[in-house]
Design a protein around this motif. Structure first.
Motif, PDB file in Angstrom:
ATOM      1  N   ILE A  12       1.196  -1.335  -0.190  1.00 24.42           N
ATOM      2  CA  ILE A  12       0.187  -0.403  -0.041  1.00 24.42           C
ATOM      3  C   ILE A  12       0.905   1.403  -0.061  1.00 24.42           C
ATOM      4  N   ASN A  13       0.873   1.794  -0.960  1.00 27.12           N
ATOM      5  CA  ASN A  13       1.696   3.238  -0.759  1.00 27.12           C
ATOM      6  C   ASN A  13       1.004   4.449  -1.363  1.00 27.12           C
ATOM      7  N   LEU A  60       5.063   5.037   7.057  1.00 27.35           N
ATOM      8  CA  LEU A  60       4.271   4.034   6.575  1.00 27.35           C
ATOM      9  C   LEU A  60       4.394   3.666   5.304  1.00 27.35           C
ATOM     10  N   GLY A  61       4.801   4.147   4.096  1.00 28.05           N
ATOM     11  CA  GLY A  61       4.980   3.905   3.349  1.00 28.05           C
ATOM     12  C   GLY A  61       4.112   4.192   2.112  1.00 28.05           C
ATOM     13  N   ILE A  62       3.637   5.426   2.550  1.00 32.91           N
ATOM     14  CA  ILE A  62       3.133   6.288   1.056  1.00 32.91           C
ATOM     15  C   ILE A  62       3.637   6.743   0.983  1.00 32.91           C
ATOM     16  N   ASN A  63       3.587   7.305  -0.719  1.00 34.09           N
ATOM     17  CA  ASN A  63       4.706   7.569  -1.771  1.00 34.09           C
ATOM     18  C   ASN A  63       4.065   8.871  -3.171  1.00 34.09           C
ATOM     19  N   ILE A  88       6.548  16.744   2.209  1.00 36.10           N
ATOM     20  CA  ILE A  88       7.418  15.886   2.866  1.00 36.10           C
ATOM     21  C   ILE A  88       7.911  14.927   2.216  1.00 36.10           C
ATOM     22  N   ASP A  89       9.029  14.661   2.506  1.00 37.66           N
ATOM     23  CA  ASP A  89      10.348  14.264   1.451  1.00 37.66           C
ATOM     24  C   ASP A  89       9.503  12.825   1.487  1.00 37.66           C
ATOM     25  N   ALA A  90       9.138  11.988   1.544  1.00 37.67           N
ATOM     26  CA  ALA A  90       9.069  10.673   1.106  1.00 37.67           C
ATOM     27  C   ALA A  90       7.525  10.792  -0.394  1.00 37.67           C
TER      28      ALA A  90
END
Ligand code: SAM
Length: 327
Positions: A12-13, A60-63, A88-90
């Motif tokens: 899930i991203n 959590l890994g959302i990009n 937001i960096d990610a």
């Protein structure tokens, strides 16, 4: 990226955020003519609250983030939100789904703020029909929005056409020709029987029927796209710069590759567009929940993603209209 998967091992991203339930159109398959009961301004998450959720989700890994609605451009200062999310960096991909009516005035500012790409909903190229389908819109506004998005360097600009039997299926080849003559990227989408009171004319027009029509212009060659690896399958017609995409939510669901979560305008996390399950984030946000507490709620939503929806079984979906949950 840390990376998180749901109970069916789907990574899930991708977070789709509905920034408003308000819309400046009343498309016949999406909303009743009189509109729907609107949320109060207090019910709707502020940009700061959306940012907080996005930041925790990014941890959590959302990009990837997509902004939608309602019509996202009717909310004031959308470029400010884009700028906050771009910080937001990610987060490396921010996109927008819009009907394009207000895009001509906003495209350049959104691009500058960090928007990368845009999907524009357009179901007809005929001015009169546009008025009938949207009940109040002007085709010219959306066409200007498309031109402005391309001029601003938003890339790709994808055109989403919901194909409805007996309503606009006679325009399939007109849209497909745009991929040859104007380099448009057009995605043809099966109409979903979800919004309760859609008119009886919406007999399913399946993607296999669409393909047959479009192939009267030439053979569709499979095409790999680099950006936005969503549920569409892409092709090119001979000599076309643009692509033809097909999305089959009804005849061939793509739930097995679903990588998304949805945040409604009033702060509920929805693990699936077509399920009514929601996890409230607004109350925790407003009563001072810590990032760790929000993280646990997001994890809970991810863990509760259903394996698939049941549209193909002929089950009608009930519950909130698309305009509220961010179609
Ligand atoms: N106002 C924006 C727009 O028009 O793109 C964003 C919200 S709109 C609900 C998002 C997308 O959902 C549009 O492309 C619209 O065509 C699509 N949509 C709404 N109802 C649908 C349905 N019953 N079947 C298929 N797509 C639908």
């Amino acid at each position: 990226m840390t990376g998180i998967s749901d109970s069916f091992q789907r990574p899930i991203n991708y977070l789709r955020i509905s920034v408003t339930d308000r819309c400046n159109l009343r498309c016949v398959y999406c909303m009743p003519e009189e509109g729907v009961t609107l949320m109060s301004h207090h019910d709707i998450l502020s940009y700061e609250e959306i940012y907080t959720v996005a930041k925790v989700a990014a941890g959590l890994g959302i990009n990837k983030i997509r902004l939608t609605g309602g019509e996202p451009l009717v909310r004031l200062g959308l470029a400010d939100l884009v700028g906050m999310l771009a910080g937001i960096d990610a987060i490396d991909d921010i996109s927008l789904t819009t009907n394009g009516i207000l895009l001509a005035q906003h495209a350049a500012g959104l691009k500058k703020a960090g928007l990368r790409r845009v999907n524009i909903s357009l179901d007809t190229l005929k001015p009169e029909r546009f008025g009938q389908i949207t009940r109040c819109g002007k085709l010219e506004d959306t066409l200007q929005g498309i031109a402005a998005a391309r001029a601003a360097g938003l890339d790709p600009v994808k055109i989403n056409m919901v194909v409805m039997a007996g309503v606009n299926d006679d325009e399939l080849t007109d849209f497909a020709r745009k991929t040859i003559n104007d380099g448009w990227h057009v995605r043809f989408i099966e109409h979903m029987p979800v919004n309760g009171d859609e008119p009886a004319f919406t007999r399913l027009f399946s993607v296999s029927e669409m393909r047959k029509r479009i192939e009267t212009l030439g053979k569709l060659e499979p095409w790999k796209v680099d950006v936005g690896n969503g549920p569409a399958k892409y092709f090119r017609l001979p000599g076309a710069r643009g692509t033809v995409g097909f999305i089959t939510p009804v005849t061939e669901h793509f739930c097995y590759q679903c990588n998304r979560l949805r945040l409604t305008a009033d702060g509920k996390l929805r693990p699936c567009l077509l399920s009514e399950e929601e996890i409230d984030l607004r109350e925790p946000l407003r009563s001072g929940a810590s990032p760790d507490e929000l993280k646990r709620l997001i994890e809970k939503a991810i863990a509760s993603k259903p394996e698939s929806h049941h549209l193909a079984d002929g089950k009608k979906q009930k519950g909130r209209p698309f305009s509220q949950v961010g179609g």
